[in-house]
Design a protein around this motif. Structure first.
Motif, short mmCIF file in Angstrom:
data_model
loop_
_atom_site.label_atom_id
_atom_site.label_comp_id
_atom_site.label_asym_id
_atom_site.label_seq_id
_atom_site.Cartn_x
_atom_site.Cartn_y
_atom_site.Cartn_z
N LEU A 1 0.82 -1.20 0.00
CA LEU A 1 0.00 0.00 0.00
C LEU A 1 0.86 1.26 0.00
N LEU A 2 1.97 1.23 0.71
CA LEU A 2 2.90 2.36 0.66
C LEU A 2 3.45 2.55 -0.75
N GLU A 3 3.68 1.44 -1.46
CA GLU A 3 4.16 1.51 -2.84
C GLU A 3 3.08 2.06 -3.75
N VAL A 4 1.84 1.66 -3.52
CA VAL A 4 0.71 2.20 -4.29
C VAL A 4 0.65 3.72 -4.13
N GLN A 5 0.80 4.17 -2.91
CA GLN A 5 0.78 5.61 -2.65
C GLN A 5 1.98 6.30 -3.31
N HIS A 6 3.16 5.68 -3.21
CA HIS A 6 4.36 6.26 -3.80
C HIS A 6 4.21 6.41 -5.31
N GLN A 7 3.55 5.46 -5.96
CA GLN A 7 3.35 5.52 -7.40
C GLN A 7 2.09 6.31 -7.78
N GLN A 8 1.47 6.95 -6.81
CA GLN A 8 0.29 7.78 -7.02
C GLN A 8 -0.84 7.00 -7.70
N GLN A 9 -1.06 5.77 -7.20
CA GLN A 9 -2.12 4.91 -7.74
C GLN A 9 -3.25 4.69 -6.73
N LEU A 10 -3.32 5.51 -5.69
CA LEU A 10 -4.31 5.26 -4.65
C LEU A 10 -5.73 5.43 -5.18
N ASP A 11 -6.00 6.51 -5.90
CA ASP A 11 -7.33 6.71 -6.47
C ASP A 11 -7.65 5.62 -7.49
N PHE A 12 -6.65 5.26 -8.28
CA PHE A 12 -6.82 4.18 -9.26
C PHE A 12 -7.16 2.87 -8.56
N MET A 13 -6.51 2.59 -7.43
CA MET A 13 -6.78 1.37 -6.68
C MET A 13 -8.22 1.32 -6.20
N LEU A 14 -8.72 2.43 -5.68
CA LEU A 14 -10.10 2.48 -5.19
C LEU A 14 -11.08 2.30 -6.35
N GLU A 15 -10.77 2.89 -7.47
CA GLU A 15 -11.61 2.74 -8.66
C GLU A 15 -11.63 1.28 -9.12
N GLN A 16 -10.47 0.65 -9.14
CA GLN A 16 -10.37 -0.74 -9.59
C GLN A 16 -11.02 -1.71 -8.61
N ALA A 17 -10.94 -1.42 -7.33
CA ALA A 17 -11.59 -2.28 -6.33
C ALA A 17 -13.09 -2.33 -6.57
N ALA A 18 -13.68 -1.16 -6.90
CA ALA A 18 -15.11 -1.13 -7.20
C ALA A 18 -15.41 -1.86 -8.49
N LEU A 19 -14.57 -1.68 -9.50
CA LEU A 19 -14.78 -2.33 -10.80
C LEU A 19 -14.69 -3.84 -10.67
N MET A 20 -13.81 -4.32 -9.81
CA MET A 20 -13.62 -5.76 -9.65
C MET A 20 -14.54 -6.36 -8.58
N SER A 21 -15.30 -5.51 -7.87
CA SER A 21 -16.22 -5.95 -6.81
C SER A 21 -15.50 -6.57 -5.62
N VAL A 22 -14.42 -5.92 -5.20
CA VAL A 22 -13.65 -6.41 -4.05
C VAL A 22 -13.45 -5.30 -3.01
N GLN A 23 -14.40 -4.36 -2.94
CA GLN A 23 -14.22 -3.23 -2.04
C GLN A 23 -14.08 -3.65 -0.59
N SER A 24 -14.82 -4.68 -0.16
CA SER A 24 -14.76 -5.06 1.25
C SER A 24 -13.37 -5.56 1.64
N ALA A 25 -12.71 -6.31 0.76
CA ALA A 25 -11.35 -6.79 1.05
C ALA A 25 -10.39 -5.61 1.19
N VAL A 26 -10.50 -4.64 0.30
CA VAL A 26 -9.62 -3.47 0.34
C VAL A 26 -9.91 -2.61 1.57
N SER A 27 -11.20 -2.42 1.88
CA SER A 27 -11.58 -1.63 3.04
C SER A 27 -11.08 -2.27 4.33
N ASN A 28 -11.27 -3.58 4.47
CA ASN A 28 -10.80 -4.28 5.66
C ASN A 28 -9.28 -4.22 5.78
N ALA A 29 -8.61 -4.37 4.64
CA ALA A 29 -7.15 -4.30 4.65
C ALA A 29 -6.68 -2.93 5.14
N CYS A 30 -7.32 -1.87 4.66
CA CYS A 30 -6.93 -0.52 5.06
C CYS A 30 -7.16 -0.29 6.56
#
Length: 357
Positions: free
Chosen positions: A239-268
């Motif tokens: 997640l720190l690498e995601v932030q470093h590469q400025q992909q945080l918004d992209f990650m949230l968008e992709q989590a919704a697209l892939m229907s895995v928001q709960s896994a990402v939310s719990n991880a955070c």
């Protein structure tokens, strides 16, 4: 406290070093060996210039682990070179996953990492083609019952593990990141469409945001707990690498697209609690992410930080929950009855006169 020393170190290495007693260092080294993190903590000490502040015996353990990890990484590169001709002519994407993907991009999470296999993802309609080609390259499936093989092919997300007959290398050949027997539908098309090419290689790797999503899915939608501390530390670094590469918004968008928001939310939520991860705290404030599931997060935290008794009970609940997520209830009931019945049938067959083992 099951992983208290490891978690404390990776949350704040400098603070841990200042207050650690000899007994805590001993427990820390035991936990690091159990989780395969001996080389990883040595890498952290190096990058943060803390090596001179730790006991000599701790440093020696780290150096030994680092040498072994480096040897494994060289072996990984050598094996990928052996596989290049096989995948070079493929007209479809072949993605490295997990540790191989981390190492191919030289992400911080890969330094000091130990490898037990190589994970490769291919489109589902190409799985048989790739498997058959791997057979001709010297890979073979381990011996298993017909029932177990059918389980892999019909209900899981991968082929049975393939091992090279000479080199011993193991390949986990995936066609999905989650068992197909599950009622949960995860769209993995984005992993292929946003895959990143590796210069000079036939392989590609998922975007870093997708690597984090995959790790979160693996942790929160399955039942495995034997490397739980390592998995959580991996998630933190990813997640720190995601932030470093400025992909945080992209990650949230992709989590919704892939229907895995709960896994990402719990991880955070877990990463925010354990490591005060700033990227996790930012993600949790986003309206694109649903609220974490308190029971699920508390179960995982109990397995990591609870007493022996409470952690054991949490693991049992986690195991049941994981299987209920991985299989539709019809499949779960059938599997719960058919697998022991199959084992019993094979046991009776061995008792029959003339049976050959």
């Amino acid at each position: 406290m099951l992983s208290s020393q490891l978690l404390a170190f990776f949350a704040s290495p400098a603070e841990f070093i200042q207050r650690a007693t000899p007994q805590q260092w001993t427990l820390f080294l035991q936990q690091a060996r159990q989780q395969g993190l001996t080389a990883r903590f040595y890498y952290v000490l190096q990058t943060k210039q803390l090596l001179d502040q730790v006991p000599q015996q701790v440093k020696l353990h780290g150096e030994s682990g680092a040498r072994y990890a480096q040897k494994q990484q060289h072996s990984l590169y050598s094996e990928l070179q052996q596989l290049e001709p096989l995948f070079a002519g493929a007209g479809y994407p072949c993605l490295l996953l997990k540790g191989a993907a981390y190492r191919a991009q030289a992400l911080a999470v890969s330094f000091g990492r130990l490898f037990s296999d190589i994970d490769i993802l291919v489109p589902a309609n190409q799985l048989r083609h790739v498997r058959d080609r791997l057979f001709f390259y010297g890979f073979r499936e381990a011996e298993m019952t017909d029932y177990d093989r059918d389980y892999y092919l019909n209900w899981s997300h991968q082929n049975p593990p393939l091992q090279h007959y000479q080199r011993g290398t193991v390949i986990d050949l995936h066609h999905h990141i989650y068992p197909t027997a599950s009622a949960r539908s995860i769209d993995i098309t984005p992993l292929f469409s946003h895959a990143v090419s590796i210069p000079g290689s036939a392989f590609k790797v998922p975007a870093t945001a997708h690597l984090f999503i995959h790790a979160a899915v693996h942790l929160f939608y399955q039942e495995e707990t034997h490397k739980l501390t390592k998995d959580v530390i991996d998630l933190n670094d990813l997640l720190l690498e995601v932030q470093h590469q400025q992909q945080l918004d992209f990650m949230l968008e992709q989590a919704a697209l892939m229907s895995v928001q709960s896994a990402v939310s719990n991880a955070c939520r877990v990463l925010s609690t354990l490591f005060a991860n700033g990227a996790a705290q930012v993600a949790l404030q986003s309206p694109a992410l649903p609220r974490p599931q308190p029971l699920v997060c508390n179960l995982l935290l109990t397995m990591l930080q609870g007493s022996v008794a409470s952690a054991w009970f949490a693991r049992q609940l986690w195991f049941v929950r994981g299987h209920s997520l991985k299989m539709r209830w019809q499949v779960l009931v059938y599997h719960s009855l058919a697998k022991p019945a199959n084992s019993l049938q094979r046991w009776f067959r061995r008792l029959l006169p003339g049976h050959k083992s």
